[in-house]
Scaffold this active site. Structure first.
Site, mmCIF file in Angstrom:
data_model
loop_
_atom_site.group_PDB
_atom_site.id
_atom_site.type_symbol
_atom_site.label_atom_id
_atom_site.label_comp_id
_atom_site.label_asym_id
_atom_site.label_seq_id
_atom_site.Cartn_x
_atom_site.Cartn_y
_atom_site.Cartn_z
ATOM 1 C CD GLN A 54 41.708 37.765 31.369
ATOM 2 O OE1 GLN A 54 40.941 37.911 32.523
ATOM 3 N NE2 GLN A 54 42.774 37.812 31.504
ATOM 4 C CG ASP A 78 47.461 44.544 43.591
ATOM 5 O OD1 ASP A 78 47.431 43.615 43.199
ATOM 6 O OD2 ASP A 78 46.455 44.928 43.928
ATOM 7 N NE ARG A 79 45.893 39.148 39.668
ATOM 8 C CZ ARG A 79 44.798 38.888 40.223
ATOM 9 N NH1 ARG A 79 43.910 39.651 39.865
ATOM 10 N NH2 ARG A 79 44.588 38.064 41.079
#
Length: 255
Positions: A54, A78-79
Protein backbone atom coordinates in the site's frame (compact mmCIF):
# COMPACT_ATOMS: atom_id res chain seq x y z
CA UNK A 1 -7.95 17.85 -18.50
CA UNK A 2 -7.54 14.95 -16.09
CA UNK A 3 -9.98 12.01 -16.31
CA UNK A 4 -9.53 9.14 -13.84
CA UNK A 5 -11.03 5.66 -14.08
CA UNK A 6 -12.04 3.98 -10.80
CA UNK A 7 -13.30 0.48 -10.16
CA UNK A 8 -12.66 -2.89 -8.58
CA UNK A 9 -10.11 -5.46 -9.77
CA UNK A 10 -11.32 -6.71 -13.15
CA UNK A 11 -13.90 -3.97 -13.74
CA UNK A 12 -12.29 -2.82 -16.99
CA UNK A 13 -10.25 0.20 -15.91
CA UNK A 14 -7.17 -0.53 -18.00
CA UNK A 15 -9.25 -1.37 -21.08
CA UNK A 16 -11.28 1.84 -20.82
CA UNK A 17 -8.15 3.90 -20.13
CA UNK A 18 -6.55 2.55 -23.29
CA UNK A 19 -9.67 3.04 -25.43
CA UNK A 20 -10.35 6.59 -24.22
CA UNK A 21 -6.70 7.58 -24.67
CA UNK A 22 -6.83 6.34 -28.26
CA UNK A 23 -10.24 7.89 -28.93
CA UNK A 24 -9.34 11.37 -27.67
CA UNK A 25 -5.62 11.14 -28.48
CA UNK A 26 -4.81 11.79 -24.83
CA UNK A 27 -1.96 10.42 -22.74
CA UNK A 28 -2.74 7.28 -20.68
CA UNK A 29 -1.32 6.75 -17.19
CA UNK A 30 -1.58 3.11 -16.20
CA UNK A 31 -1.32 1.52 -12.78
CA UNK A 32 2.15 0.21 -11.95
CA UNK A 33 1.42 -3.51 -11.86
CA UNK A 34 4.21 -5.15 -13.81
CA UNK A 35 6.90 -3.13 -12.00
CA UNK A 36 5.52 -3.55 -8.48
CA UNK A 37 8.14 -5.51 -6.51
CA UNK A 38 5.62 -6.48 -3.79
CA UNK A 39 2.74 -7.81 -5.90
CA UNK A 40 3.58 -11.51 -6.04
CA UNK A 41 4.62 -11.55 -2.38
CA UNK A 42 1.43 -9.77 -1.35
CA UNK A 43 -0.90 -12.31 -2.94
CA UNK A 44 1.12 -15.12 -1.34
CA UNK A 45 1.03 -13.58 2.16
CA UNK A 46 -1.26 -10.54 2.43
CA UNK A 47 -0.72 -9.95 6.14
CA UNK A 48 3.06 -9.81 5.84
CA UNK A 49 3.16 -7.51 2.81
CA UNK A 50 -0.02 -5.42 3.09
CA UNK A 51 1.63 -2.27 4.45
CA UNK A 52 4.54 -2.48 2.01
CA UNK A 53 2.36 -2.79 -1.07
CA UNK A 54 0.00 0.00 0.00
CA UNK A 55 2.90 2.37 0.60
CA UNK A 56 4.28 1.48 -2.83
CA UNK A 57 0.93 2.27 -4.49
CA UNK A 58 0.47 5.46 -2.47
CA UNK A 59 3.91 6.73 -3.45
CA UNK A 60 3.43 5.71 -7.08
CA UNK A 61 -0.01 7.32 -7.35
CA UNK A 62 1.08 10.55 -5.65
CA UNK A 63 4.03 10.90 -8.01
CA UNK A 64 1.73 10.12 -10.96
CA UNK A 65 -0.84 12.79 -10.04
CA UNK A 66 1.87 15.40 -9.49
CA UNK A 67 3.31 14.59 -12.92
CA UNK A 68 -0.16 14.85 -14.50
CA UNK A 69 -0.83 18.29 -13.05
CA UNK A 70 2.64 19.61 -13.84
CA UNK A 71 2.55 18.35 -17.43
CA UNK A 72 -0.49 20.39 -18.51
CA UNK A 73 -1.46 17.52 -20.83
CA UNK A 74 -4.84 15.88 -21.29
CA UNK A 75 -4.59 12.60 -19.40
CA UNK A 76 -6.60 9.43 -18.72
CA UNK A 77 -5.54 7.79 -15.43
CA UNK A 78 -6.05 4.15 -14.47
CA UNK A 79 -7.16 4.12 -10.78
CA UNK A 80 -6.91 6.98 -8.27
CA UNK A 81 -5.05 7.67 -5.06
CA UNK A 82 -8.41 7.84 -3.24
CA UNK A 83 -9.06 4.17 -3.95
CA UNK A 84 -5.76 3.17 -2.40
CA UNK A 85 -6.75 4.65 0.96
CA UNK A 86 -10.54 4.37 1.04
CA UNK A 87 -10.83 0.92 -0.51
CA UNK A 88 -7.74 -1.25 -0.42
CA UNK A 89 -5.87 -0.14 2.70
CA UNK A 90 -9.10 0.17 4.69
CA UNK A 91 -10.22 -3.28 3.55
CA UNK A 92 -6.93 -4.88 4.51
CA UNK A 93 -7.15 -3.30 7.95
CA UNK A 94 -10.76 -4.43 8.50
CA UNK A 95 -9.81 -7.98 7.50
CA UNK A 96 -7.05 -8.02 10.11
CA UNK A 97 -4.37 -8.07 7.41
CA UNK A 98 -2.78 -4.75 8.43
CA UNK A 99 -1.80 -3.78 11.96
CA UNK A 100 -3.42 -0.76 13.60
CA UNK A 101 -0.14 1.14 13.90
CA UNK A 102 0.60 0.58 10.22
CA UNK A 103 -2.88 1.66 9.15
CA UNK A 104 -2.77 4.80 11.30
CA UNK A 105 0.65 5.64 9.86
CA UNK A 106 -0.66 5.05 6.34
CA UNK A 107 -3.76 7.22 6.87
CA UNK A 108 -1.66 10.06 8.26
CA UNK A 109 0.61 9.97 5.22
CA UNK A 110 -2.37 9.84 2.83
CA UNK A 111 -4.08 12.82 4.49
CA UNK A 112 -0.86 14.83 4.24
CA UNK A 113 -0.39 13.95 0.56
CA UNK A 114 -3.93 14.82 -0.47
CA UNK A 115 -3.47 18.39 0.80
CA UNK A 116 -1.10 18.89 -2.11
CA UNK A 117 -3.34 17.29 -4.74
CA UNK A 118 -6.19 18.39 -6.95
CA UNK A 119 -8.97 15.91 -7.71
CA UNK A 120 -9.55 14.69 -11.29
CA UNK A 121 -11.73 16.90 -13.48
CA UNK A 122 -13.90 13.85 -14.05
CA UNK A 123 -14.03 10.52 -12.22
CA UNK A 124 -15.52 7.58 -14.15
CA UNK A 125 -16.58 4.76 -11.85
CA UNK A 126 -16.95 1.33 -13.46
CA UNK A 127 -19.55 -0.58 -11.46
CA UNK A 128 -19.36 -4.38 -11.83
CA UNK A 129 -20.85 -7.34 -9.99
CA UNK A 130 -18.58 -10.02 -8.56
CA UNK A 131 -19.43 -12.55 -11.35
CA UNK A 132 -18.37 -9.96 -13.93
CA UNK A 133 -15.13 -9.29 -12.04
CA UNK A 134 -14.37 -13.02 -11.86
CA UNK A 135 -15.03 -13.45 -15.58
CA UNK A 136 -12.70 -10.59 -16.48
CA UNK A 137 -9.97 -11.78 -14.09
CA UNK A 138 -10.12 -15.28 -15.55
CA UNK A 139 -10.03 -13.92 -19.09
CA UNK A 140 -6.82 -11.94 -18.61
CA UNK A 141 -5.24 -14.85 -16.70
CA UNK A 142 -2.65 -13.05 -14.58
CA UNK A 143 -0.86 -15.58 -12.39
CA UNK A 144 -0.82 -13.43 -9.25
CA UNK A 145 -4.60 -12.84 -9.44
CA UNK A 146 -5.63 -16.50 -9.47
CA UNK A 147 -5.62 -16.70 -5.67
CA UNK A 148 -8.01 -13.76 -5.19
CA UNK A 149 -11.07 -14.97 -3.26
CA UNK A 150 -14.71 -14.17 -3.92
CA UNK A 151 -15.06 -12.79 -0.39
CA UNK A 152 -12.15 -10.40 -1.02
CA UNK A 153 -13.78 -9.06 -4.21
CA UNK A 154 -17.13 -8.79 -2.45
CA UNK A 155 -15.63 -6.76 0.40
CA UNK A 156 -13.95 -4.45 -2.09
CA UNK A 157 -17.20 -3.96 -4.01
CA UNK A 158 -19.03 -2.99 -0.83
CA UNK A 159 -16.35 -0.45 0.00
CA UNK A 160 -16.42 0.95 -3.54
CA UNK A 161 -20.18 1.51 -3.33
CA UNK A 162 -19.84 3.19 0.06
CA UNK A 163 -17.03 5.45 -1.15
CA UNK A 164 -18.66 6.42 -4.44
CA UNK A 165 -21.95 7.26 -2.72
CA UNK A 166 -20.13 10.00 -0.78
CA UNK A 167 -17.69 11.13 -3.46
CA UNK A 168 -17.78 14.93 -3.74
CA UNK A 169 -14.29 15.80 -4.93
CA UNK A 170 -15.48 16.62 -8.46
CA UNK A 171 -17.63 15.48 -11.38
CA UNK A 172 -18.64 11.84 -11.39
CA UNK A 173 -19.88 9.50 -14.11
CA UNK A 174 -20.99 5.95 -13.18
CA UNK A 175 -21.03 3.21 -15.84
CA UNK A 176 -22.53 -0.21 -15.15
CA UNK A 177 -20.27 -2.70 -16.94
CA UNK A 178 -22.16 -5.94 -16.27
CA UNK A 179 -23.78 -5.87 -19.70
CA UNK A 180 -20.91 -4.21 -21.56
CA UNK A 181 -17.91 -5.47 -23.46
CA UNK A 182 -15.79 -2.36 -23.63
CA UNK A 183 -13.70 -3.64 -26.53
CA UNK A 184 -16.88 -4.04 -28.58
CA UNK A 185 -17.17 -0.79 -30.61
CA UNK A 186 -20.95 -0.80 -30.24
CA UNK A 187 -20.70 -0.88 -26.44
CA UNK A 188 -17.76 1.51 -26.18
CA UNK A 189 -18.82 4.11 -28.70
CA UNK A 190 -21.96 5.47 -27.15
CA UNK A 191 -21.26 5.83 -23.47
CA UNK A 192 -21.06 9.60 -23.95
CA UNK A 193 -24.19 11.37 -25.20
CA UNK A 194 -24.08 14.93 -26.47
CA UNK A 195 -25.36 16.07 -23.06
CA UNK A 196 -22.56 14.18 -21.31
CA UNK A 197 -19.96 15.54 -23.73
CA UNK A 198 -21.03 19.07 -22.82
CA UNK A 199 -21.37 18.39 -19.08
CA UNK A 200 -17.95 16.75 -18.77
CA UNK A 201 -16.29 18.94 -21.45
CA UNK A 202 -15.27 15.93 -23.51
CA UNK A 203 -13.96 16.61 -27.02
CA UNK A 204 -15.44 15.29 -30.22
CA UNK A 205 -13.12 14.19 -33.01
CA UNK A 206 -13.37 15.99 -36.35
CA UNK A 207 -12.09 14.41 -39.53
CA UNK A 208 -11.57 16.62 -42.56
CA UNK A 209 -10.55 14.11 -45.20
CA UNK A 210 -11.25 13.49 -48.86
CA UNK A 211 -12.48 9.94 -48.33
CA UNK A 212 -15.38 8.34 -50.18
CA UNK A 213 -18.31 8.16 -47.77
CA UNK A 214 -18.30 4.33 -47.90
CA UNK A 215 -14.72 4.25 -46.63
CA UNK A 216 -15.02 7.06 -44.09
CA UNK A 217 -16.67 4.97 -41.37
CA UNK A 218 -13.97 2.33 -41.57
CA UNK A 219 -11.28 5.03 -41.52
CA UNK A 220 -12.90 6.60 -38.46
CA UNK A 221 -13.15 3.42 -36.40
CA UNK A 222 -9.53 2.51 -37.22
CA UNK A 223 -8.50 5.85 -35.74
CA UNK A 224 -10.53 5.44 -32.56
CA UNK A 225 -13.47 7.63 -33.59
CA UNK A 226 -17.12 6.89 -33.00
CA UNK A 227 -18.36 10.35 -33.99
CA UNK A 228 -17.20 12.10 -37.15
CA UNK A 229 -17.72 15.36 -38.99
CA UNK A 230 -16.74 15.87 -42.60
CA UNK A 231 -17.22 18.47 -45.30
CA UNK A 232 -19.13 17.61 -48.49
CA UNK A 233 -20.19 20.23 -51.04
CA UNK A 234 -19.64 23.11 -48.60
CA UNK A 235 -21.77 21.40 -45.94
CA UNK A 236 -20.62 19.84 -42.68
CA UNK A 237 -22.06 16.34 -42.32
CA UNK A 238 -22.04 14.85 -38.85
CA UNK A 239 -22.71 11.28 -37.81
CA UNK A 240 -22.03 8.38 -35.47
CA UNK A 241 -20.08 5.31 -36.51
CA UNK A 242 -22.09 2.15 -35.88
CA UNK A 243 -21.26 -1.49 -36.59
CA UNK A 244 -23.38 -2.98 -39.36
CA UNK A 245 -23.70 -6.70 -38.51
CA UNK A 246 -25.48 -7.56 -41.76
CA UNK A 247 -22.59 -6.43 -43.92
CA UNK A 248 -19.85 -7.04 -41.32
CA UNK A 249 -18.61 -3.48 -41.66
CA UNK A 250 -19.08 -0.08 -40.07
CA UNK A 251 -21.71 2.35 -41.26
CA UNK A 252 -21.94 6.10 -40.85
CA UNK A 253 -25.30 6.94 -39.29
CA UNK A 254 -26.32 10.53 -40.04
CA UNK A 255 -29.14 11.89 -37.84
Amino acid sequence: MHIAIAGNIGSGKTTLTRLLAKHFNWKPHFEEVEHNPYLDSFYEDMQRWSFNIQIFFLNSRFRQVMDIRNSGENVIQDRTIYEDANIFAANLYSMGLMETRDFENYKSLFELMTKFLQAPDLLIYLRASVPTLIRHIAKRNRDYEQSISISYLTNLNERYEEWISHYNEGKLLIIDTDNLELENPEDFGFRFTEKERYKYKLPRIRLSVNYPINDLATFAIEHGCTYVEFRRANLWIRGDVLPNPEHKQYSLIIP
